[in-house]
Design a protein around this motif. Structure first.
Motif: not given
Length: 614
Positions: A382-384, A335-336, A392-397, A305-315
């Motif tokens: 994939h957008r960032l 980004e694609v 790689r980041v997705a695999a870890w998260l 939840w906080p991970g996706v929230y942070t990614l969405f804010g960064a996007w």
């Protein structure tokens, strides 16, 4: 996991079709490991409500499960039938496998919203990760309904995703597809009203994709009509029944609006989970991740939840920055492009989250959103950044989030399996067709299906009672003159019982006092909170061998009989203002079991005051 996520398409063709059969079965097996469902809501109303529906008790009983007595029971009917007719382990396996079907729907959705170069195995792992979140696993195989109705919400999403291009072209067939998607979601909302944020989120996503036009308006209207039709199918009969009996289709909820005489005029909205201030509202995913009890009774660690929230804010920040830059001032974007169906899913997720947070903020009602978090993280990453770094980041998260969910997951209550799912030591009742049982203990409505069906049950003290409610209760009590009884809370010395069961097991296996095995058991018990107070039973001076047995020292023993007598006395005093009392000398402690887990209650005779309530 990174290597698997990056597996090329041509290397994933070896995935066996058997996976689509075996993976749901794996969830059924995991449900067996967790044990038989014994959650609080099951004890209160998930077993009683379908029983009341199938046996026509709506007008006979009065709120024996409190306000939850009048929640739509249709979703619980299959479980009730299985629990009463099938072996407990088979019931748990069926429920777990049924919940595992969410994987198939989620997989179909994921493969349509991820970038086109995502491998098949990566799609499979993203879908599987969505079904391994803390909330989903906590409800696996149980009757709380969130995992079950998620099938309908995901089904609606998948239907739109599969026919997205046709919906974009408009026409009669596009309208029918949207009606079908709305119907699926509406069925889920009717079965459990807490799915309403998903219907709103999907409607908003359909409304915001593309330019405003008559075609888009028609699509939204078609979806909305499907939602209403679905709700009418699964809940219309119940709303009509509640209106007929109580004058409130959502009885007793929102009674401040409908003003039924049988409940207080209150809304009954549970607001204790809502964000407390502006900062909590803004950073709520971080709040309930750091303090899991902030959005549910069961502590669940929600790393995604906080991970996706942070990614969405960064996007969002990055997109805003790019739009402000002069044309040609930046390098070629990495980004694609985001497909419209992917944009639809993201808008659905954001809109559903906003409505959920404003209305509930309860973790288990967000299971559908939780299931979409892995694929959302994949898409945004994939957008960032570059493809290799994104994976790689997705695999870890995602890997860390799933590992934490599986290592730290908790459930809402389970029990070991027994020969029967439920068993009750039912006390004898003379002339049940002319007798009433007062339900003064909660949650105990699950034992009522085992009593004679001719009895009437009335709850006092666990409902937002009005004068009209009491008058209806009094009419039921006065209309049955043969016998008046009461189910009253009881306690047991669980620690002493656990120690006694262990001693009996050791004795049955021939373990003797002084054996190495007995010493090893004593050593282990000293490190177990529930058993560490036990001391060995000393032989009475007799020669020869003595069994390996343990007991609680006198200072830690409870006088359960005295405690139960005091409970009955307190309950009896609380009934005085109603012109009722318990005949304390008649109270007996009875045993009931959910699987192997014991529950106790007192069954007492009650008396009416000749003068009635003061």
């Amino acid at each position: 996991m990174l290597r698997l996520l990056a597996t090329p398409l041509n290397e994933t063709r070896r995935l066996s079709p058997a996976l689509w059969f075996l993976l749901p079965l794996a969830f059924g097996f995991l449900s067996l490991i967790v044990g038989q469902d014994a959650n609080w809501d099951l004890q209160n109303y998930h077993l009683y409500n379908p029983y009341a529906l199938l046996t026509g008790r709506i007008g006979t009983d009065l709120a024996p499960a409190g306000m939850q007595s009048y929640f739509n029971p249709l979703l619980d009917v299959p479980y009730y039938w299985m629990a009463m007719n099938l072996p407990p382990m088979l019931v748990a396996a069926i429920m777990g496998t049924f919940h595992g079907l969410n994987f198939l729907l989620l997989h179909g959705l994921v493969r349509r919203v991820v970038p086109a170069d995502t491998g098949k195995l990566a799609v499979l792992l993203l879908a599987l990760s969505g079904c391994l979140g803390a909330s989903f696993i906590s409800e696996l195989g149980n009757t709380m309904g969130d995992n079950s109705t998620a099938l309908l919400v995901l089904g609606g999403l998948l239907l739109i995703a599969r026919h997205w291009s046709r919906i974009g072209r408009g026409g009669v067939r596009a309208g029918l597809i949207c009606v079908a998607a709305g119907l699926a979601v509406g069925l889920g909302v009717g079965l459990k009203l807490t799915n309403a944020p998903y219907a709103v989120g999907m409607f908003m996503a359909l409304a915001l994709i593309g330019r405003p036009s008559a075609r888009r308006l028609a699509v939204c209207l078609a979806f909305g009509s499907g939602v209403l039709a679905g709700m009418a199918i699964t809940a219309g009969y119940w709303f009509a029944l509640m209106w007929e009996h109580f004058g409130n289709p959502l009885f007793p909820q929102f009674n401040a609006i409908f003003k039924s005489e049988f409940a207080q005029e209150i809304t009954l909205a549970d607001t204790k989970w809502l964000p407390g201030n502006m900062w909590e509202t803004i950073f709520f995913p971080f709040v309930f991740t750091l303090w899991p009890h902030r959005f549910g009774e069961v502590a669940m660690i929600q790393l995604l939840w906080p991970g996706v929230y942070t990614l969405f804010g960064a996007w969002l920040v990055r997109s805003a920055y790019r739009r402000r830059m002069p044309s040609g001032a930046m390098c070629t974007p990495i980004e694609v492009p985001v497909a419209d169906i992917t944009r639809f899913m993201l808008i659905f997720l954001v809109a559903s989250y906003g409505v959920w947070m404003a209305v509930f903020s309860i973790g288990r009602y967000a299971i559908v959103m939780e299931m979409l978090l892995p694929v959302t993280a994949w898409v945004i990453l994939h957008r960032l950044t570059s493809v290799s770094r994104a994976r790689r980041v997705a695999a870890w998260l995602i890997g860390c989030a799933v590992a934490l969910s599986l290592l730290r997951f908790d459930t809402w209550g389970n029990a070991g399996f027994a020969q029967e799912s439920f068993s009750v030591d039912v006390p004898p009742v003379a002339q049940p067709e002319n007798s009433v049982v007062l339900v003064l203990a909660s949650p105990m409505a699950w034992i009522l299906p085992h009593f004679p069906p001719a009895l009437a049950f009335v709850s006092l003290g666990s409902f937002p009672e009005s004068q009209g409610y009491w008058q209806r209760a009094q009419a039921i009590i006065d209309g049955r003159t043969a016998g008046l009884y009461a189910i009253v809370p009881a306690v047991r010395d669980a620690r002493a019982q656990s120690i006694q069961r262990l001693s009996d097991w050791l004795d049955g296996h021939g373990v003797q006092n002084g054996d190495r095995a007995c010493s090893a058991v004593a050593f282990a018990m000293r490190r177990m909170p529930r058993l560490q107070l036990a001391v060995p039973v000393q032989p009475d001076g007799a020669l020869g061998e003595s069994p390996c047995a343990f007991e609680l020292p006198p200072a830690h023993r409870r006088d359960v009989g005295a405690e139960n007598r005091q409970i009955a006395k307190t309950v009896s005093e609380s009934l005085r203002h109603r012109g009722l009392s318990l005949l304390l000398e008649t109270c007996t402690v009875r045993s009931a079991h959910i699987g192997s887990k014991e529950h106790v209650f007192q069954f007492c005779s009650a008396a009416r005051s000749p003068h009635g309530p003061p």
